[in-house]
Design an enzyme around this catalytic site. Structure first.
Site: not given
Ligand code: SAH
Length: 688
Positions: A144, A153
């Site tokens: 995740e 990210e």
């Protein structure tokens, strides 16, 4: 040991390196983290759990042992799900040390010590082999690692590396696939976050228009993603020009390439209009069939029953480099370019360029006009707010006289330009000057103001009579606004600067704004409370260790701190009347002693008191004020409308009181609020 943290000092406006306890950064990271929000995201958690169960079953059905790699384990949640689903072993990788430590504790507490190994490393540092971190490659890959833009990210390079070195070929991946969707819209509101729209000034000698130079008009802006709670954007603030289309998707069960690339789709506008904005969001399929789907689609796309509030994943607003008229039914081509970490868009009308690949991969947007470096998106929004401009114009007209010498102290402000136009007739004797960051030079050129407005490059305490051509300042103006301000009261730097230039002011100087006031109100948030609320258990796993860690970090400072949030994105209702708690008189200098107040505020509506919201109001001139916070309470339920261009300060109470009926006690919240004139900071304490 001590560490140094960069922070703007609200009394000097300058960046300073402050000595902080060595744990300060870490506590900030934990206290402000999104872990709590993720753990409260029921929709995400249940779907991950379903997807993980299905993936482990598929591996087991093939007669294999299920070896899981969980990259970015955080609390260890997804590994615990895998272990519960029957996985034989899990490698839980987490780069952030405090989180890895927490994961170890949580895994132990939940009884998975033998099944889960926490590895405190970045995944690209993990080794595989008999002496390695992992005994063998995994056949289930769980992660995740997504942000609102999906890849911001670093999900792509992490997956690329994992497929090369850490997982088996043909592994199962949860999520299995991610898909990015786009929709073309026209929106004056959103467009005004990236371009300076013409500003109309009704001067005595006719209407003047402040325009932006062509460099600014054609500037692609900055590459940072604009992520917002799109569900708070009313449908009449934008016009849909195309259907929702799939822009690209990534299959996480196969080798992933992170190298820059582009994707192109054909759009048939469903309406004619100005193509300005690409709205974008993504969904993830937890399984290959796509039955377990977790989507960020906004309200007009998905049914309300599928709605889950979350703050860790929102929606993206992309600004096309230029606005372009499109016609209903006339095909246009939309290109999404991406590098490892970000995405940007361009729109073309002709098919011609399609085959020409060299033409397609345009450079990532870089601001060439400098305005986007000075003005962030909310600031553009504020400068384009005609209502707000009108208040400043009205008050400038009241205070400017034929012989005014005017000095402006604010960052990137248009006030001197307004002052110049409003005093055009008497220009001979008027000097208008800027302090602090002026708009870019081209801006003055485009508006023929090069020689009309003087820019003073000096700190207020170093201002000399020669900077002012031996004149005294008769009108001192500020919005006030400074780019380094984080919390509403940091703009009180204006007061400090005003104090520093006192010797250059005439004895009957007019200061605009003449004063400011700090306002406060107790609220119940519809959803924002989740980000600071303990979770207890999550999908049956005890994650209290995480709650304790967050609580500990929030209480790290003697006094809890307020945090900035743009409340137009976070609905709340008022439980008390708004209350003025402190005033700051700019006509006088900053006093030596601090300013403090104590009192109590009555709760008028039933609800949960999640916290207090604080904001500043500026009293520009008699009867003219602007609010950086509450605009109005829109109905008897207490729903609040906030200034859409400013962040307000939110002080979350450490415990929530719930009053079902008005007669319930306590019906008041007592407070103590202190403004420290030495530091420019406000400390506060509330008792429920
Ligand atoms: N898996 C948890 C937490 C997700 S948050 C959950 O679903 O609740 C993402 C976490 O991944 C963060 O803690 C971050 O520090 C970590 N992280 C991101 N990239 C990483 C990488 N390449 N290697 C190790 N940790 C990573």
């Amino acid at each position: 040991m001590k560490t140094f943290c960069g922070r703007a000092n609200p009394t000097t406006g300058a960046m300073e390196w402050l000595e902080e306890d060595e744990n300060y950064d870490y506590h900030q990271e934990i206290a402000r983290s999104r872990y709590a929000d993720m753990l409260h995201d029921k929709d995400r958690n249940t779907k991950y759990y379903q997807g993980i169960r299905a993936a482990v079953s598929r591996v087991k059905e093939r007669g294999e042992k299920a070896i899981v790699l969980d990259i970015g384990t955080g609390t260890g949640l997804l590994s615990m799900m895998a272990a519960s689903a029957g996985a034989d072993f899990c490698y839980a990788v987490e780069v952030f040390k405090p989180m890895a430590n927490a994961a170890v504790k949580i895994v132990e507490k939940n009884g998975f010590r033998d099944k889960i190994k926490v590895i405190n490393k970045h995944s690209t540092e993990v080794t595989v082999g008999p002496d390695g971190d992992m005994q063998c490659r995994a056949n289930v890959l769980v992660t995740e690692l997504f942000d609102t833009e999906l890849i911001g990210e670093g999900a792509l390079p992490t997956y690329e590396h994992a497929h090369k070195y850490l997982v088996q070929e043909g592994c199962e991946a949860v999520p299995h696939r991610a898909t990015v969707y786009v929709q073309l819209v026209e929106s004056k509101r959103m467009w005004s976050w990236n371009k300076l729209l013409p500003v109309h000034v009704e001067a005595e000698d006719g209407e003047k228009i402040i325009v932006s130079p062509s460099e600014m008009e054609n500037c692609p802006g900055v590459p940072s993603v604009c992520d917002i709670q799109l569900n708070q954007m009313p449908s009449n603030d934008f016009t849909i020009l195309s259907d929702v289309v799939t822009m690209f998707s990534v299959d996480f069960s196969k080798p992933v390439r992170s190298a820059s690339t582009y994707y192109r789709v054909q759009l048939e506008p469903v309406k004619s209009g100005k193509a300005q904005i690409i709205l974008s969001w993504w969904d993830i399929d937890m399984d290959p069939s796509g039955k377990i789907n977790c989507t960020m689609a906004p309200y007009w796309v998905k049914s309300t029953s599928a709605f889950q509030w979350r703050d860790h994943w929102m929606q993206c607003v992309y600004f096309l480099p230029n606005e372009e008229p499109v016609l209903q039914g006339e095909t246009v081509y939309l290109t999404a370019c991406r590098d490892e970490y970000s995405v940007w868009y361009k729109l073309q009308k002709a098919r011609g360029a399609e085959e020409n690949k060299a033409d397609v991969c345009v450079e990532s947007p870089v601001c060439r006009c400098q305005a986007h470096l000075l003005w962030n998106r909310p600031r553009f929004g504020a400068l384009n707010d005609q209502n707000r401009t009108r208040q400043y114009i009205k008050s400038l007209m009241k205070v400017l006289k034929t012989d005014s010498v005017c000095l402006c102290i604010s960052d990137g402000s248009l006030l001197p330009v307004l002052a110049h136009y409003l005093g055009a007739k008497q220009l001979l004797t008027k000097t208008v000057s800027y302090f602090f960051f002026p708009p870019p030079p081209q801006f003055f050129k485009a508006n023929h103001l090069d020689d009309k407005i003087k820019i003073i490059e000096a700190r207020p305490e170093l201002l000399t009579t020669s900077h002012l051509e031996d004149k005294k300042i008769s009108v001192l103006v500020g919005e006030p606004f400074f780019t380094t301000s984080l919390l509403p009261w940091h703009n009180l730097y204006f007061w400090y600067a005003r104090t520093a230039v006192t010797s250059h002011l005439t004895s009957n100087v007019t200061v605009l704004p003449q004063s400011a006031s700090l306002h406060m109100m107790i609220v119940e948030f519809q959803d924002l409370w989740r980000i600071r609320s303990p979770c207890g258990t999550c999908e049956g796993f005890d994650v209290q260790t995480m709650d304790d860690m967050i609580k500990n970090s929030l209480n790290f400072r003697e006094s809890r701190e307020a945090e900035p949030h743009p409340l137009w994105e976070y609905p709340c209702k008022s439980l008390s009347d708004p209350q003025e708690v402190l005033t700051f008189d700019f006509r006088k200098t900053v006093p030596q002693h601090g300013l403090g107040t104590e009192g109590s505020v009555n709760l008028l509506r039933k609800g949960k008191s999640h916290g207090a919201v604080l904001w500043m109001e500026y009293h520009l001139a008699a009867d003219i004020s602007v609010s950086t916070g509450l605009m109005q309470i829109s109905n008897e339920k207490g729903n609040c409308e906030w200034n859409p261009h400013c962040k307000q300060a939110v002080y979350f109470f450490s415990s929530v009181i719930e009053s079902e009926t008005l007669s319930d006690l306590p019906s008041a919240v007592s407070y103590a609020i202190n403004f420290d004139t030495k530091t420019g900071e406000i400390a506060m304490d509330f008792k429920l």
